[in-house]
Scaffold this active site. Structure first.
Site, PDB file in Angstrom:
ATOM      1  N   CYS A  49       6.192   6.167  -0.287  1.00 27.16           N
ATOM      2  CA  CYS A  49       4.800   6.359   0.131  1.00 27.16           C
ATOM      3  C   CYS A  49       4.016   5.059   0.024  1.00 27.16           C
ATOM      4  O   CYS A  49       3.108   4.806   0.824  1.00 27.16           O
ATOM      5  CB  CYS A  49       4.142   7.438  -0.722  1.00 27.16           C
ATOM      6  N   HIS A 302       1.476   9.329  -6.393  1.00 28.51           N
ATOM      7  CA  HIS A 302       1.726   9.244  -4.951  1.00 28.51           C
ATOM      8  C   HIS A 302       0.648   8.385  -4.302  1.00 28.51           C
ATOM      9  O   HIS A 302      -0.511   8.399  -4.722  1.00 28.51           O
ATOM     10  CB  HIS A 302       1.709  10.660  -4.366  1.00 28.51           C
TER      11      HIS A 302
END
Length: 746
Positions: A49, A302
């Site tokens: 990510c 994330h």
């Protein structure tokens, strides 16, 4: 040192965008076409990510994108000849061009970066090891710079991203200035002690440190230790200014890493003049266009990124007006999405998929799981807390506060509104169902109209539309959402500003193909044609079903169910596209059945039960509906008959009269097994048993044989049960019933 950071929430970013996978029929699901926003996401390779956020930022940096695309094959070579050509093939910029072209032009919801990461030389699952995004930014730029040495793009990174800082020490006695100049790719700002980005920059580039006492400076000119001042100023600003907010630190007392979640605001427009050594002649006005965000803690999380669409390459819509889309299982061959126009539709769908009842906590979890957005974030502003919402729509939802339970009201007024219900309402205009539907439609329109009026003046202009790029998911956001990233577990980590004076050519506006070579465009368009063909072939294949057409002349009604006659060809197989109408289906039946098909007939779904075959839904009356809208699937049995009798026996159809396969024991050693409609009352069942056993009704006693804890018991069925049906008595296939003549028993 960053090998295992930020991996806890990786599944959050990819849950709604599954990879193409084999279906139950062995078919690979082709990539989905783009959503209405017109922008593509990037697939997560496992823990990438951080890379995806940076790549999207580079893509939406117009100057970087255009410099990259202006490098042609005479400088970069060709990927197809990388193993054969004697000339150097610059794989990294070529793969970047290929990836960017796909992100801009390929008709897919998300694009893979596997070829690009391979070009970096990532092996042994290095792509699965998380990096700090600031660290990766420098690694990525270094790789690009090295790959462009010897080309006209050799100064691409330096021209766009490099700035210069000058560190100064000024002697308080002689005034001599000692300078040390250094390049920077990003400016780092600490969170602690700074409430805003401007405060942080001021502390770095405006405040000075006094060097006195034990910390005196040795001046070469004075040849002794003297008082001095130490500070830093920016000498040269880059075109693209990158700012790293130092949220991750190390506590040397506790000897552990921690994340600083304190508030630090950042402006949309930033004037850097006060931080410059000499602002004269420099353009100091910058505008924010990308915010890389970290969600999670010091050891897990994330990354995703908010990006301003400078060239208007996407289709921005007010997020408050967007339709909620509830993903369905692609492998089932059903439509990709159930469109939910409001929370009413959404919650009805979720409840109907979960036996019409859920706890509020579980429902909220499902809303977040299926749509990626929580109730409070998506609906609270316009509909209030979820419990208040249920009170407002009490005609549709029943709220049990004591048990924290919400139930979908089961009545005719709401039954037709269930999105997963295969039935279609044929109610005439003016009945209760139609009125209810019109009322809810008016509510939806009124709510949208009110929201449109309240937000119309606040909607952004072209070039100032923001999108959230979260791996494979891309969705529009409002500019005000940036403020939510000032602090917290989900907060801004890197900021990208662009000089305000960098004007965009008119030809670049709304033009994703701007500056891309015709050859690359042709390759992507050819791939789009191939994808479209694959989707059409997939849709055709997944919607092609084979059904069995059974003819009534080959059956009799015996022992409570339909039974095939011996030595008869009971059915023929028919391949059919379930997207076609029932009328087309009947035409095909007539073609393949020939003389076996009567002039006037009904079609019923037929299923095999332990007692035999039973008829269910009539489908021949729904001529305009598609076959897939009804309870007909691959391998389904379709029965053709006159709708009344099979041979000479009247036959009932429907779930309510399904035959239960029961064994009746009577006499000393006699028994038989057959089907009995489950809607038979005990009185009717008793009369049937009397006829079958020749025991007078008045003499007949019945006992249900049950096995409990390994012990067989016979429980009498009394006069109190006479009005109950076999279903209500919880009879099931395989049950035994003991019947006796009470006179003989004495």
């Amino acid at each position: 040192m960053f090998d295992c950071l930020y991996t806890v929430d990786e599944e959050l970013s990819t849950r709604s965008q599954p990879e193409a996978r084999p279906t139950s029929r062995g078919l690979d699901v082709p990539p989905k076409p783009r959503l209405n926003c017109g922008l593509a996401g990037i697939k997560n390779q496992g823990a990438t990510c951080y890379l995806n956020a940076l790549l999207q930022t580079l893509l939406f940096t117009p100057e970087f994108r255009e410099y990259l695309f202006r490098l042609d094959e005479t400088e970069l070579g060709k990927l197809c000849s990388k193993n054969a050509s004697k000339n150097k093939v610059r794989i990294i910029p070529l793969q970047l061009q290929k990836l960017f072209a796909k992100l801009l032009l390929s008709d897919q919801q998300s694009i893979s970066t596997s070829e690009l990461t391979d070009s970096f030389g990532w092996v042994n699952h290095e792509e699965l090891q998380q990096h700090d995004v600031q660290e990766l930014n420098r690694i990525l730029f270094a790789a690009i710079e090295n790959s462009l040495v010897g080309t006209s793009g050799r100064n691409l990174i330096r021209k766009l991203y490099h700035g210069t800082i000058v560190n100064q020490i000024i002697c308080c006695q002689c005034g001599r200035v000692r300078e040390r100049e250094e390049d920077f790719l990003d400016l780092t700002v600490t969170i602690a002690g700074n409430s805003s980005l401007q405060d942080g920059l001021h502390s770095v580039f405006c405040d000075v440190e006094k060097m006195e006492g034990k910390n005196q400076y040795r001046c070469e000119n004075c040849d002794k230790l003297v008082d001095a001042t130490k500070g830093a100023r920016i000498r040269l600003l880059p075109q693209i200014l990158t700012v790293s907010l130092l949220r991750f630190s190390f506590d040397f007392t506790k000897m552990e890493r921690y994340k600083d979640t304190d508030r630090i605001s950042f402006p949309l427009a930033l004037n850097m003049s006060r931080y410059l050594e000499n602002p004269t002649g420099q353009d100091t006005e910058f505008e924010l266009f990308s915010v890389v965000i970290h969600r999670g803690g010091a050891f897990g999380g994330h990354y995703h990124v908010y990006i301003r669409d400078i060239d208007g390459l996407g289709n921005w819509t007010d997020p408050d007006e967007e339709d909620i889309r509830l993903p369905t299982n692609l492998s089932s061959g059903e439509v990709d999405f159930i469109e939910c126009q409001s929370p009413v539709d959404l919650i009805q769908t979720l409840l109907s998929m979960n036996n019409r009842q859920m706890t509020i906590d579980k429902l909220c979890s499902e809303i977040n799981k299926q749509t990626g957005v929580s109730w409070n974030k998506r609906f609270k502003k316009h509909y209030g807390p979820i419990t208040k919402f249920f009170e407002k729509y009490s005609d549709i939802f029943m709220l049990d506060k004591s048990n924290n339970l919400i139930t979908l009201v089961s009545n005719e007024k709401t039954e037709h509104l269930q999105p997963d219900d295969k039935r279609r309402s044929n109610s005439p205009p003016g009945d209760d169902c139609a009125i209810q539907e019109q009322q809810i439609a008016h509510v939806h329109r009124d709510e949208k109209h009110k929201r449109a009026q309240s937000t119309q003046s606040a909607l952004p202009i072209d070039g100032y539309h923001w999108f959230d790029f979260d791996d494979a998911r891309v969705q529009p956001i409002l500019e005000k959402q940036l403020e939510k990233q000032f602090s917290g577990k989900e907060s801004a980590y890197m900021l990208f500003y662009r000089k305000k004076s960098l004007e965009r050519p008119i030809a670049a506006k709304n033009n994703p193909g701007y500056c891309i070579s015709d050859e690359i465009i042709s390759e992507v368009l050819a791939e789009n044609d191939k994808l479209e063909k694959e989707r059409q072939e997939y849709e055709t294949a997944v919607n092609k079903i084979t059904v069995q057409i059974h003819f009534s002349g080959s059956y009799c009604f015996h022992d409570g169910a339909l039974q095939p006659l011996p030595d008869c060809c009971t059915f023929i197989e028919l391949e059919f596209d379930q997207r076609k109408t029932i009328a087309k289906f009947q035409d095909c039946i007539s073609d393949v059945g020939g003389e076996l098909v009567p002039e006037n007939y009904d079609l019923h779904v037929m299923k095999e039960l332990p007692a035999g075959l039973h008829l269910y839904d009539c489908i021949s009356s729904e001529f305009v509906l598609k076959l897939k809208d009804l309870n007909v699937g691959d391998g389904c049995k379709i029965f053709i008959w006159n709708g009344r009798k099979v041979q000479t026996v009247s036959v009932l159809a429907g779930e309510h009269c399904e035959p239960l396969y029961l064994t009746v024991i009577h006499g000393e050693s006699s028994q038989f097994s057959m089907g009995f409609p489950k809607n038979l009352t005990l009185v009717e069942f008793k009369m049937n048993i009397s006829e079958l056993t020749d025991i007078p009704v008045d003499h007949l006693t019945m006992k249900r044989v049950v096995i409990k804890d390994g012990v067989t018991k016979a429980i009498a069925l009394t006069y109190q049960d006479l009005k109950a049906t076999l279903k209500e008595l919880k009879m099931k296939d395989g049950d035994h019933v003991l019947v006796e003549d009470k006179l003989l028993a004495k």
